[in-house]
Design a protein around this motif. Structure first.
Motif, PDB file in Angstrom:
ATOM      1  N   LEU A   5      36.903  35.733  34.262  1.00  0.00           N
ATOM      2  CA  LEU A   5      36.771  34.618  35.200  1.00  0.00           C
ATOM      3  C   LEU A   5      35.332  34.396  35.657  1.00  0.00           C
ATOM      4  CD1 LEU A   5      39.947  35.267  37.370  1.00  0.00           C
ATOM      5  CD2 LEU A   5      39.613  33.505  35.623  1.00  0.00           C
ATOM      6  N   HIS A   6      34.540  35.471  35.739  1.00  0.00           N
ATOM      7  CA  HIS A   6      33.154  35.346  36.205  1.00  0.00           C
ATOM      8  C   HIS A   6      32.152  35.171  35.065  1.00  0.00           C
ATOM      9  CE1 HIS A   6      34.980  37.299  39.782  1.00  0.00           C
ATOM     10  NE2 HIS A   6      34.163  36.470  40.415  1.00  0.00           N
ATOM     11  N   VAL A   7      32.525  35.567  33.848  1.00  0.00           N
ATOM     12  CA  VAL A   7      31.571  35.565  32.738  1.00  0.00           C
ATOM     13  C   VAL A   7      31.731  34.344  31.839  1.00  0.00           C
ATOM     14  CG1 VAL A   7      30.823  36.841  30.689  1.00  0.00           C
ATOM     15  CG2 VAL A   7      31.380  38.074  32.780  1.00  0.00           C
ATOM     16  N   VAL A   8      32.970  33.952  31.541  1.00  0.00           N
ATOM     17  CA  VAL A   8      33.216  32.860  30.598  1.00  0.00           C
ATOM     18  C   VAL A   8      33.009  31.531  31.323  1.00  0.00           C
ATOM     19  CG1 VAL A   8      34.907  31.776  29.074  1.00  0.00           C
ATOM     20  CG2 VAL A   8      34.825  34.272  29.286  1.00  0.00           C
ATOM     21  N   MET A  51      34.711  27.355  30.932  1.00  0.00           N
ATOM     22  CA  MET A  51      36.013  27.825  30.454  1.00  0.00           C
ATOM     23  C   MET A  51      36.499  26.855  29.372  1.00  0.00           C
ATOM     24  SD  MET A  51      38.131  30.315  30.786  1.00  0.00           S
ATOM     25  CE  MET A  51      37.723  31.129  32.307  1.00  0.00           C
ATOM     26  N   PRO A  52      36.770  27.369  28.166  1.00  0.00           N
ATOM     27  CA  PRO A  52      37.118  26.474  27.060  1.00  0.00           C
ATOM     28  C   PRO A  52      38.564  25.972  27.079  1.00  0.00           C
ATOM     29  CG  PRO A  52      37.057  28.742  26.294  1.00  0.00           C
ATOM     30  CD  PRO A  52      36.626  28.754  27.728  1.00  0.00           C
ATOM     31  N   GLU A  58      44.668  32.000  32.413  1.00  0.00           N
ATOM     32  CA  GLU A  58      45.156  33.370  32.544  1.00  0.00           C
ATOM     33  C   GLU A  58      45.512  33.956  31.178  1.00  0.00           C
ATOM     34  OE1 GLU A  58      48.626  35.913  34.799  1.00  0.00           O
ATOM     35  OE2 GLU A  58      48.142  33.912  35.535  1.00  0.00           O
ATOM     36  N   ALA A  59      46.180  33.197  30.334  1.00  0.00           N
ATOM     37  CA  ALA A  59      46.535  33.679  28.990  1.00  0.00           C
ATOM     38  C   ALA A  59      45.287  33.917  28.155  1.00  0.00           C
ATOM     39  CB  ALA A  59      47.465  32.680  28.304  1.00  0.00           C
ATOM     40  N   TYR A  60      44.318  33.015  28.291  1.00  0.00           N
ATOM     41  CA  TYR A  60      43.069  33.166  27.520  1.00  0.00           C
ATOM     42  C   TYR A  60      42.293  34.395  27.988  1.00  0.00           C
ATOM     43  CZ  TYR A  60      38.542  31.933  25.461  1.00  0.00           C
ATOM     44  OH  TYR A  60      37.376  31.948  24.754  1.00  0.00           O
ATOM     45  N   CYS A  61      42.215  34.608  29.287  1.00  0.00           N
ATOM     46  CA  CYS A  61      41.459  35.746  29.829  1.00  0.00           C
ATOM     47  C   CYS A  61      42.116  37.078  29.504  1.00  0.00           C
ATOM     48  CB  CYS A  61      41.277  35.593  31.345  1.00  0.00           C
ATOM     49  SG  CYS A  61      39.977  34.422  31.772  1.00  0.00           S
ATOM     50  N   LEU A  62      43.429  37.108  29.356  1.00  0.00           N
ATOM     51  CA  LEU A  62      44.090  38.359  28.969  1.00  0.00           C
ATOM     52  C   LEU A  62      43.699  38.788  27.556  1.00  0.00           C
ATOM     53  CD1 LEU A  62      47.656  37.890  30.492  1.00  0.00           C
ATOM     54  CD2 LEU A  62      45.877  39.483  31.230  1.00  0.00           C
ATOM     55  N   LEU A  63      43.356  37.834  26.706  1.00  0.00           N
ATOM     56  CA  LEU A  63      42.941  38.151  25.334  1.00  0.00           C
ATOM     57  C   LEU A  63      41.491  38.641  25.271  1.00  0.00           C
ATOM     58  CD1 LEU A  63      44.490  35.100  23.435  1.00  0.00           C
ATOM     59  CD2 LEU A  63      45.330  37.465  23.474  1.00  0.00           C
ATOM     60  N   CYS A  64      40.680  38.240  26.234  1.00  0.00           N
ATOM     61  CA  CYS A  64      39.255  38.608  26.214  1.00  0.00           C
ATOM     62  C   CYS A  64      39.064  40.067  26.615  1.00  0.00           C
ATOM     63  CB  CYS A  64      38.468  37.719  27.173  1.00  0.00           C
ATOM     64  SG  CYS A  64      38.440  35.987  26.687  1.00  0.00           S
ATOM     65  N   GLU A  65      38.121  40.703  25.943  1.00  0.00           N
ATOM     66  CA  GLU A  65      37.775  42.096  26.260  1.00  0.00           C
ATOM     67  C   GLU A  65      36.366  42.103  26.851  1.00  0.00           C
ATOM     68  OE1 GLU A  65      36.914  46.285  23.925  1.00  0.00           O
ATOM     69  OE2 GLU A  65      38.122  44.753  22.947  1.00  0.00           O
ATOM     70  N   CYS A  66      36.261  42.502  28.102  1.00  0.00           N
ATOM     71  CA  CYS A  66      34.968  42.490  28.798  1.00  0.00           C
ATOM     72  C   CYS A  66      34.483  43.921  29.026  1.00  0.00           C
ATOM     73  CB  CYS A  66      35.088  41.760  30.134  1.00  0.00           C
ATOM     74  SG  CYS A  66      35.493  40.011  29.959  1.00  0.00           S
TER      75      CYS A  66
END
Length: 182
Positions: free
Chosen positions: A59-62, A65-66, A73-81
């Protein structure tokens, strides 16, 4: 002379290091890296941003937001930070030390290339020989009782000649045994 030049290089590098340490804020030593895989019709992407460790999440880095609001929420769950730190000062010091050592070795090599012909004494009585074995037999032996072998170069040269002689003897032994077996 090479030692003086080396210390000059180290002093110059140190002054650059001190100057850059004052501007340390301009170097980014921390970052949050988010790797987001493809999602629906959006290709995968890697996002980097300089944020604190507690804010290292999608939420703070991307940004931007595409995906639309309901898919965030679904997109952020896939991202690995991952939060990453580095020390640019340590990297600088390591590079300065490495370059100083390489520079000192190059200066030493140039010094030896220039001084080596002056140090070596050529014997006018020996003729150039074409055969390596004859060259080994005709070469005068270095005797420490004659006052020779005092310089490091002469000692190294003597050790090199002894090594070459040992290799030549080993070759003769191997070839003689080979002839005997066949």
């Amino acid at each position: 002379m090479s030692l003086k030049v080396t210390w000059t290089l180290v002093a110059a590098a140190a002054s650059l290091f001190v100057r850059d340490a004052a501007q340390a804020k301009s170097f980014e030593d921390v970052r949050c890296k988010c790797i987001c895989p493809p999602y629906r019709n959006i290709t995968g992407h890697i996002y980097n941003r300089n944020v604190s460790q507690k804010d290292c999440n999608c939420l703070h880095v991307v940004e931007p937001m595409p995906v639309p609001g309901h898919d965030v929420e679904a997109y952020c769950l896939l991202c690995e930070c991952k939060y990453e730190e580095r020390s640019s000062n340590t990297i600088k010091v390591t590079i300065i030390i490495y370059l100083s050592v390489v520079g000192a070795l190059l200066l030493y090599m140039l010094f030896l290339l220039l001084v080596d012909p002056l140090i070596r004494k050529h014997d006018p009585y020996t003729q150039p020989l074409h055969n390596e074995e004859d060259a080994e037999e005709m070469r005068p032996q270095v005797d420490s009782g004659q006052g020779r072998g005092n310089t490091v170069l002469e000692r190294v040269e003597g050790a090199q000649q002894r090594w070459k002689k040992q290799v030549q003897e080993q070759r003769k032994t191997v070839f003689d045994r080979h002839k005997m077996l066949s």
